[in-house]
Design a protein around this motif. Sequence first.
Motif, PDB file in Angstrom:
ATOM      1  N   GLY A   1       7.568   7.419  24.170  1.00 35.51           N
ATOM      2  CA  GLY A   1       6.430   6.527  24.343  1.00 35.51           C
ATOM      3  C   GLY A   1       5.793   6.588  25.711  1.00 35.51           C
ATOM      4  N   SER A   2       6.270   7.506  26.578  1.00 30.58           N
ATOM      5  CA  SER A   2       5.671   7.658  27.898  1.00 30.58           C
ATOM      6  C   SER A   2       4.827   8.925  27.935  1.00 30.58           C
ATOM      7  CB  SER A   2       6.763   7.746  28.981  1.00 30.58           C
ATOM      8  OG  SER A   2       7.544   6.574  28.993  1.00 30.58           O
TER       9      SER A   2
ATOM     10  N   TYR B   1       7.654  11.228  20.532  1.00 31.18           N
ATOM     11  CA  TYR B   1       8.521  10.260  19.871  1.00 31.18           C
ATOM     12  C   TYR B   1       9.611  11.000  19.096  1.00 31.18           C
ATOM     13  CZ  TYR B   1       4.831   6.851  20.840  1.00 31.18           C
ATOM     14  OH  TYR B   1       3.909   6.041  21.463  1.00 31.18           O
TER      15      TYR B   1
ATOM     16  N   HIS C   1      10.299   0.362  24.019  1.00 32.79           N
ATOM     17  CA  HIS C   1      10.041   1.744  23.607  1.00 32.79           C
ATOM     18  C   HIS C   1      10.653   2.059  22.241  1.00 32.79           C
ATOM     19  CE1 HIS C   1       9.446   2.877  28.100  1.00 32.79           C
ATOM     20  NE2 HIS C   1       8.310   2.512  27.527  1.00 32.79           N
TER      21      HIS C   1
END
Length: 429
Positions: A236-237, A295, A315
């Motif tokens: 998620g980053s 992901y 996350h």
Amino acid sequence: MQNVIQRNEYLDKMTGKKGNGMIKVITGIRRCGKSFLLFNLFYDHLLESGVKEEQIIMIALDDDLYLKYRDPDELSRYIRGKIVNKDMYYILIDEIQYAITKEELKNPENIRLYNVLNGLMRLRNVDIYVTGSNSKMLTRDVLTAFRGRGDEIKVFPLSFAECFAYMGGDKSEAYEEYALYGGMPLVLTKKSNAEKMTYLQNLFTEVYFKDIVERYDIELPDVLSELTDDLCSSVGSLTNANKISNTLRTVRNLKVSSTTVSNYLNYLIESFLFSNAKRYDVKGKKYFEYPSKYYCTDIGLRNARLNFRQQEETHIMENIIYNELLRREYSVDVGVVEIVEGSGGKRTKKQCEIDFVINKGSKKYYIQSALNVSEPSKLEAELRPLKHTKDFFKKIIIVKTSMKPWTDENGILHLGLYEFLLNENALEL
């Protein structure tokens, strides 16, 4: 508790495509249940619909018993030898990538297996179903290789709804179990936490990594391992090959080019271990070349890879929502909204993120994932990008609560996480 998980969603797709004149290509990460779907659920369906056992030809290419049929010519002879009359025959081949060599991969037009399957399709009394765990072999080139006769069915690990239907009990407790151990089907058969952890950890080392290293002749397995750790710890980053390459060089002292990292990223995606979401400029209606978000296909695998030491709820929840959106066949991007602010004659531009911009057909939604919005400032921060899209597409915020769905004065739907995960039509509320 049921003994069998009925994967009706996928079974319905398979039965709906039965006899459609196309090769049904069932794709997904290894051990997510493709074999069980094909050799048990679909096999039983065929028998129940009146098909005789001798009309069903089953070959598991990852089984040593069928080793010689990894040669496409042997496979063709075996199958054709089983077709002895004009009855309809159902050909079920599991893990088809074992019949494709590394050399053939370099020039997909020369893959002999595709010619064998296309040849079988010329027979009027065959219906072919194959499974595979590598998208490079079975997705990207499938339409051209099968001359427009490939029909893909994507299979994912168990959804929360499937796990909850099997486990029962309290929703919140079931979710915490799912957020920790994920949805790989065999996890549900393990009795203790230690067994679940060991099983998931072994999948990485004994199945996925071995497959990737062997298939792609990986020269730097340590880099592949570190890259996987990096992706798992930062789901998620935003990231890209250059950023990861620099991190590996400075933090882990691994000298590796961004090109190698980019190739390894593609291998992890092609093996269905990860998927990525590109950034999309909502107002400019264009994609950014990089960075992207990555992901993990199963959150339990992600946790196992990190030895269950990193449990960032925010996350993990975002990853679970992302996977659920893919399972529901939405295309998923990361939204970027430019917000112009001004005070005292000064105006500044700021890019804000919308977690997911999703599309299916003519439908388009903006979705924010929020673990907790109990404080007004947190809620406002989450809603702010949605308010600034300046269009009329539906806007939704999913919060980890059991609240009933409601719509605020800005037309934004507030949706509880369990409602979203358990109700296929929740986005339509």
